[in-house]
Motif scaffolding. Structure first.
Motif, PDB file in Angstrom:
ATOM      1  N   ALA A 398       0.918  -1.228   0.071  1.00 19.70           N
ATOM      2  CA  ALA A 398      -0.116   0.097   0.065  1.00 19.70           C
ATOM      3  C   ALA A 398       0.808   1.109   0.059  1.00 19.70           C
ATOM      4  O   ALA A 398       0.604   2.197  -0.696  1.00 19.70           O
ATOM      5  N   VAL A 399       1.950   1.352   0.785  1.00 18.42           N
ATOM      6  CA  VAL A 399       2.655   2.485   0.818  1.00 18.42           C
ATOM      7  C   VAL A 399       3.558   2.487  -0.467  1.00 18.42           C
ATOM      8  O   VAL A 399       3.594   3.749  -0.816  1.00 18.42           O
ATOM      9  N   LEU A 400       3.872   1.356  -1.218  1.00 20.72           N
ATOM     10  CA  LEU A 400       4.794   1.748  -2.283  1.00 20.72           C
ATOM     11  C   LEU A 400       3.866   2.032  -3.380  1.00 20.72           C
ATOM     12  O   LEU A 400       4.410   2.848  -4.236  1.00 20.72           O
ATOM     13  N   VAL A 401       2.572   1.677  -3.395  1.00 19.95           N
ATOM     14  CA  VAL A 401       1.570   2.134  -4.404  1.00 19.95           C
ATOM     15  C   VAL A 401       1.472   3.717  -4.085  1.00 19.95           C
ATOM     16  O   VAL A 401       1.397   4.520  -5.184  1.00 19.95           O
ATOM     17  N   VAL A 402       1.573   4.131  -3.257  1.00 19.73           N
ATOM     18  CA  VAL A 402       0.980   5.872  -2.700  1.00 19.73           C
ATOM     19  C   VAL A 402       2.370   6.583  -3.475  1.00 19.73           C
ATOM     20  O   VAL A 402       2.273   7.791  -3.888  1.00 19.73           O
ATOM     21  N   THR A 403       3.597   5.860  -3.432  1.00 20.01           N
ATOM     22  CA  THR A 403       4.631   6.718  -4.145  1.00 20.01           C
ATOM     23  C   THR A 403       4.946   6.667  -5.534  1.00 20.01           C
ATOM     24  O   THR A 403       5.735   7.525  -6.249  1.00 20.01           O
ATOM     25  N   LEU A 404       4.109   5.821  -6.180  1.00 24.35           N
ATOM     26  CA  LEU A 404       4.018   5.903  -7.763  1.00 24.35           C
ATOM     27  C   LEU A 404       3.587   7.276  -8.326  1.00 24.35           C
ATOM     28  O   LEU A 404       2.833   7.942  -7.743  1.00 24.35           O
ATOM     29  N   PRO A 405       4.128   7.735  -9.485  1.00 26.74           N
ATOM     30  CA  PRO A 405       3.735   8.737 -10.144  1.00 26.74           C
ATOM     31  C   PRO A 405       2.162   8.888 -10.188  1.00 26.74           C
ATOM     32  O   PRO A 405       1.504   7.901 -10.424  1.00 26.74           O
ATOM     33  N   VAL A 406       1.526   9.975 -10.105  1.00 19.51           N
ATOM     34  CA  VAL A 406       0.210  10.198  -9.979  1.00 19.51           C
ATOM     35  C   VAL A 406      -0.547   9.798 -11.241  1.00 19.51           C
ATOM     36  O   VAL A 406      -1.506   8.999 -11.146  1.00 19.51           O
ATOM     37  N   SER A 407       0.052   9.886 -12.493  1.00 16.26           N
ATOM     38  CA  SER A 407      -0.492   9.403 -13.740  1.00 16.26           C
ATOM     39  C   SER A 407      -0.581   8.030 -13.945  1.00 16.26           C
ATOM     40  O   SER A 407      -1.668   7.338 -14.341  1.00 16.26           O
ATOM     41  N   SER A 408       0.679   7.208 -13.347  1.00 18.88           N
ATOM     42  CA  SER A 408       0.441   5.712 -13.258  1.00 18.88           C
ATOM     43  C   SER A 408      -0.814   5.396 -12.312  1.00 18.88           C
ATOM     44  O   SER A 408      -1.315   4.232 -12.734  1.00 18.88           O
ATOM     45  N   VAL A 409      -1.113   5.891 -10.997  1.00 22.04           N
ATOM     46  CA  VAL A 409      -2.209   5.367 -10.375  1.00 22.04           C
ATOM     47  C   VAL A 409      -3.320   5.829 -10.810  1.00 22.04           C
ATOM     48  O   VAL A 409      -4.226   4.974 -10.704  1.00 22.04           O
ATOM     49  N   VAL A 410      -3.715   6.947 -11.497  1.00 18.99           N
ATOM     50  CA  VAL A 410      -4.879   7.390 -12.145  1.00 18.99           C
ATOM     51  C   VAL A 410      -5.101   6.360 -13.210  1.00 18.99           C
ATOM     52  O   VAL A 410      -6.318   5.637 -13.276  1.00 18.99           O
ATOM     53  N   ALA A 411      -4.075   6.096 -14.271  1.00 14.45           N
ATOM     54  CA  ALA A 411      -4.310   5.156 -15.178  1.00 14.45           C
ATOM     55  C   ALA A 411      -4.546   3.623 -14.825  1.00 14.45           C
ATOM     56  O   ALA A 411      -5.567   2.774 -15.219  1.00 14.45           O
ATOM     57  N   GLY A 412      -3.933   3.195 -13.861  1.00 13.91           N
ATOM     58  CA  GLY A 412      -4.147   1.970 -13.170  1.00 13.91           C
ATOM     59  C   GLY A 412      -5.571   1.722 -12.443  1.00 13.91           C
ATOM     60  O   GLY A 412      -5.918   0.746 -12.735  1.00 13.91           O
ATOM     61  N   ALA A 413      -5.845   2.613 -11.695  1.00 16.88           N
ATOM     62  CA  ALA A 413      -7.058   2.671 -11.063  1.00 16.88           C
ATOM     63  C   ALA A 413      -8.287   2.531 -12.276  1.00 16.88           C
ATOM     64  O   ALA A 413      -9.206   1.896 -12.023  1.00 16.88           O
ATOM     65  N   ALA A 414      -7.997   3.392 -13.201  1.00 13.05           N
ATOM     66  CA  ALA A 414      -9.341   3.391 -14.323  1.00 13.05           C
ATOM     67  C   ALA A 414      -9.307   2.022 -14.958  1.00 13.05           C
ATOM     68  O   ALA A 414     -10.136   1.229 -15.241  1.00 13.05           O
ATOM     69  N   VAL A 415      -8.064   1.613 -15.179  1.00 15.43           N
ATOM     70  CA  VAL A 415      -8.012   0.048 -15.988  1.00 15.43           C
ATOM     71  C   VAL A 415      -8.802  -0.862 -14.805  1.00 15.43           C
ATOM     72  O   VAL A 415      -9.346  -2.020 -15.486  1.00 15.43           O
ATOM     73  N   VAL A 416      -8.395  -0.926 -13.711  1.00 15.67           N
ATOM     74  CA  VAL A 416      -8.808  -1.916 -12.810  1.00 15.67           C
ATOM     75  C   VAL A 416     -10.415  -1.675 -12.756  1.00 15.67           C
ATOM     76  O   VAL A 416     -11.020  -2.555 -12.517  1.00 15.67           O
ATOM     77  N   ALA A 417     -10.857  -0.496 -12.545  1.00 11.91           N
ATOM     78  CA  ALA A 417     -12.204  -0.235 -12.574  1.00 11.91           C
ATOM     79  C   ALA A 417     -13.032  -0.744 -13.568  1.00 11.91           C
ATOM     80  O   ALA A 417     -14.153  -1.166 -13.598  1.00 11.91           O
ATOM     81  N   VAL A 418     -12.182  -0.537 -14.956  1.00 15.32           N
ATOM     82  CA  VAL A 418     -13.314  -1.017 -16.057  1.00 15.32           C
ATOM     83  C   VAL A 418     -13.289  -2.715 -16.044  1.00 15.32           C
ATOM     84  O   VAL A 418     -14.358  -3.149 -16.426  1.00 15.32           O
ATOM     85  N   GLY A 419     -12.097  -3.168 -15.618  1.00 16.39           N
ATOM     86  CA  GLY A 419     -12.241  -4.628 -15.578  1.00 16.39           C
ATOM     87  C   GLY A 419     -13.324  -5.106 -14.388  1.00 16.39           C
ATOM     88  O   GLY A 419     -14.201  -6.163 -14.739  1.00 16.39           O
ATOM     89  N   LEU A 420     -13.344  -4.345 -13.500  1.00 12.15           N
ATOM     90  CA  LEU A 420     -14.272  -4.929 -12.461  1.00 12.15           C
ATOM     91  C   LEU A 420     -15.827  -4.409 -12.925  1.00 12.15           C
ATOM     92  O   LEU A 420     -16.808  -5.428 -12.792  1.00 12.15           O
ATOM     93  N   LEU A 421     -16.064  -3.212 -13.448  1.00 12.28           N
ATOM     94  CA  LEU A 421     -17.209  -3.142 -14.217  1.00 12.28           C
ATOM     95  C   LEU A 421     -17.558  -3.907 -15.201  1.00 12.28           C
ATOM     96  O   LEU A 421     -18.882  -4.538 -15.191  1.00 12.28           O
ATOM     97  N   GLY A 422     -16.565  -4.335 -16.066  1.00 12.84           N
ATOM     98  CA  GLY A 422     -17.078  -5.311 -16.909  1.00 12.84           C
ATOM     99  C   GLY A 422     -17.384  -6.490 -16.477  1.00 12.84           C
ATOM    100  O   GLY A 422     -18.485  -7.358 -16.912  1.00 12.84           O
ATOM    101  N   ARG A 423     -16.850  -7.099 -15.250  1.00 10.12           N
ATOM    102  CA  ARG A 423     -17.281  -8.437 -14.741  1.00 10.12           C
ATOM    103  C   ARG A 423     -18.481  -8.401 -14.510  1.00 10.12           C
ATOM    104  O   ARG A 423     -19.371  -9.239 -14.364  1.00 10.12           O
ATOM    105  N   LEU A 424     -18.902  -7.143 -13.597  1.00 12.26           N
ATOM    106  CA  LEU A 424     -20.163  -6.953 -13.068  1.00 12.26           C
ATOM    107  C   LEU A 424     -21.144  -7.082 -14.046  1.00 12.26           C
ATOM    108  O   LEU A 424     -22.152  -7.703 -14.011  1.00 12.26           O
TER     109      LEU A 424
END
Length: 437
Positions: A398-424
């Motif tokens: 969790a701590v190392l995720v917070v240190t990643l560049p903001v753009s990487s966190v936003v893009a990663g969260a968006a793709v994860v959300a797309v996957g979860l929504l698609g499964r739903l």
């Protein structure tokens, strides 16, 4: 019983258990040393500066906690799929899907990055994309003809890369013995003053170096193909991790001594620069070839691991079920690997992946967060390590995720959300048609 191959792949058939301890270790090593030792040191030095070795220690502690969780879970659930399977069994199918999806998207990006890194070392810029694509096609073909061929090629690549890393380390011996200071080392003292290092920089450096340790996940994903997995997988993870850690520490120390933190951070090919700074110009082409082989080894292991996670997800309907087919002769998930190869080739030919490392790290760290959470829930009779290690691993991720560049966190969260929504959506449609309970 007839030895002739059936006419169609069998989606329910198990994979063949053909790998021993040595095979599993070299597959993990091929992933770890190829993914990081030639590429992660420079950006990590840019973040951590002269405290690069401290960042390496932080990454190693978090990675070891994650490795112990992976080993403990793999011993109880020796099937293909890694934390996708563990998350489903221990936490529920949604947690398993999240882990599998993070692994697949993160490591697909890593496959493309490794292919491009190989081409960058091997050929001039104009040829890099087509050569990277050809490398993907070739290694997917190797994987598709059986896991023992993967292990054999991985062994050859690991031996070559280890020899090159020893060469880099030995290049520093004359300066150490003679007390001489090379041009690179001389720059080190002054460069150290110019580097501003703080706790955030150390953590960001650790996050980048953690990516390089993640190869042990490939061992866990091969749980259905190793002999005596309850014993072999934990031992293979521990041995591969220990060897990689020693290599990283030695090479990082040599690189800092030869180039200094600023010189290391600004180097495009840091280990080539190290041997040149130590006066071994003749060794530079050898190191360049070793870097190319390391990237090939990482790509080989990545294709095997991602293909098997996709197989496990397809078996449960979380990816198209056609990807669950196992080849009747070679007993590998050939369809999953062919689709993976096509996606990676498309990425290699069309996208600039210089920012993909942050995106990949986001997915990998979330994957291991689920790993630690799943291991924490295991019963005492399945426990090989104290729960404190799982807590440390989860918090560290969790701590190392917070240190990643903001753009990487936003893009990663968006793709994860797309996957979860698609499964739903898919599950909702399936229930409406009576296909999902």
């Amino acid at each position: 019983m007839s030895t002739s191959a059936p006419s169609a792949p069998d989606a329910a058939a198990p994979l063949a258990r053909r790998l021993g301890l040595g095979d599993a270790v070299v597959i993990g090593l091929a992933a770890m040393i190829g993914a990081g030792i030639f590429s992660a040191l420079a950006p990590a030095a840019g973040a951590a500066g002269s405290l690069l070795l401290v960042a390496l220690l932080v990454a190693a502690v978090v990675a070891y906690a994650n490795a112990s969780s992976s080993a403990q879970l793999a011993a109880q659930y020796p099937s293909a799929g890694g934390t996708y399977v563990y998350g489903r069994e221990r936490l529920g199918e949604w947690w398993g899907f999240a882990a599998g999806w993070c692994f697949v998207i993160g490591k697909t990006a890593s496959c493309a990055a490794m292919a491009l890194a190989f081409a960058a070392y091997a050929v001039p810029p104009a040829w890099q994309r087509p050569v990277a694509a050809l490398a993907v096609v070739a290694l997917v073909a190797v994987n598709s003809f059986g896991i023992t061929r993967t292990a054999r090629l991985a062994r050859v690549l690991v031996v070559a890369v280890l020899a090159v890393l020893v060469l880099v380390a030995v290049s520093a011996v004359p300066a150490l013995v003679g007390g001489a200071t090379s041009g690179g080392a001389g720059a080190s003292a002054g460069a150290s003053v110019a580097v501003v290092t703080d706790a955030y920089g150390v953590l960001q450096g650790a996050g980048l170096l953690f990516f390089a340790f993640a190869g042990y996940a490939r061992i866990a994903t091969l749980g259905e193909e190793v002999r005596n997995p309850a014993r072999t997988i934990p031992r293979a993870i521990a041995v591969a991790f220990g060897i990689a850690l020693v290599l990283y520490a030695v090479i990082a120390a040599v690189a800092l001594g030869a180039l200094g933190p600023v010189g290391l951070a600004s180097s495009v090919d840091p280990l080539v620069a190290v041997v040149r700074a130590n006066g071994w110009d003749w060794a530079a082409p050898v190191v360049r070839v070793g870097a190319a082989l390391a990237c090939l080894g990482a790509l080989l292991a990545l294709v095997a691991g991602v293909g098997r996670t996709a197989l496990a997800m397809a078996r449960e309907g979380d990816l198209p079920r056609g990807l669950a087919a196992v080849h009747p002769l070679y007993r590998v998930p050939r369809r999953a690997e062919l689709v993976l190869g096509a996606v990676v080739v498309l990425i290699v030919l069309t996208l600039d992946l210089r920012g993909a490392i942050g995106f990949s790290s986001f997915g990998v760290l979330l994957y291991y967060f689920v790993t630690n959470a799943a291991a924490f829930t295991q019963a005492p009779d399945a426990r090989r390590y104290p729960r404190a290690l799982q807590v440390l691993g989860a918090v560290g991720c969790a701590v190392l995720v917070v240190t990643l560049p903001v753009s990487s966190v936003v893009a990663g969260a968006a793709v994860v959300a797309v996957g979860l929504l698609g499964r739903l959506v898919v599950r909702a449609v399936g229930r409406s048609r009576g296909h999902v309970g």
